[in-house]
Design an enzyme around this catalytic site. Sequence first.
Site: not given
Length: 275
Positions: A195-196, A199, A205, A254
């Site tokens: 996930h990071e 980014h 998101h 999320y």
Amino acid sequence: MPGTFRMALLFFCVFLLFDFSNSLPVEDADIIYLWDDYASNNIDDDIDNVIDISDLDSQAYGSPKNESGDAISEWTETSLMNPEEMGSYLEGDILIPNLSRNGMRDKTSRWSKGIIPYVIDSSFNQDQRDTIRKAIADYHRLTCLRFVPHQKEADYIIIKNTKTGCWSSVGRIGGRQEVNLQSPGCVSKKGTVLHELLHAIGFMHEQSRPERDDYVTIQYNNVKPGAEINFKISDKKNTNDFGIGYDYNSVMHYSEFAFSKNSKRTIEPKVRGIK
Ligand SMILES: [Zn+2]
């Protein structure tokens, strides 16, 4: 890793291969560069092909905060939220550094040829390093993106755990940039690392997509006061889905209890049977 996520990355990679000659940022301190407007084929017009978060003003900027670290240090596998959802930064884990004097805006862009030079800080233990390497191996196995050990490249990411929280900037911001993975909370699950890093590659998101209200209902009554910003929808003219549909299973989506104040759901699917 879900098929649609792979597809999205594939599209992104194909785009990287064909478009890097003209994707370098122009000098404009007001905007964040993420990717070009694939859908409109507007690839030669840098100004139109940006994500503009200037409307978020000071909320778009952050620095590591103790309260995020305290929450993550108490995180366990049974916690309702993912560790990357516990930050007090933009959408929980997006850190826009305070680089400009007015503190209002910043810019990022893609990584040339899809190559991301990286360093894993020596402060991670062997298990944590293995988790990070497994995430990187997923990118190499499933996409054309390549993480290469940093040598002399000017732009690179340093993956470290010396600050609080799980966070990253979005896309390449130029020079050395940090991806912070507070240990052990942010390196307990490979998904948090994926996930990071996404980014850092340049993705926002999933639940920020312009059409997200067709797919999920945000239960604002259950959202912590002040955390509503985490459910802001991206502007359609500034973001690009690369032709890939809404993905409930995306690692960028999320969880259903994200930023809940009362352990009740903040995100509910509109489609029956979807979790
Ligand atoms: Zn995130």
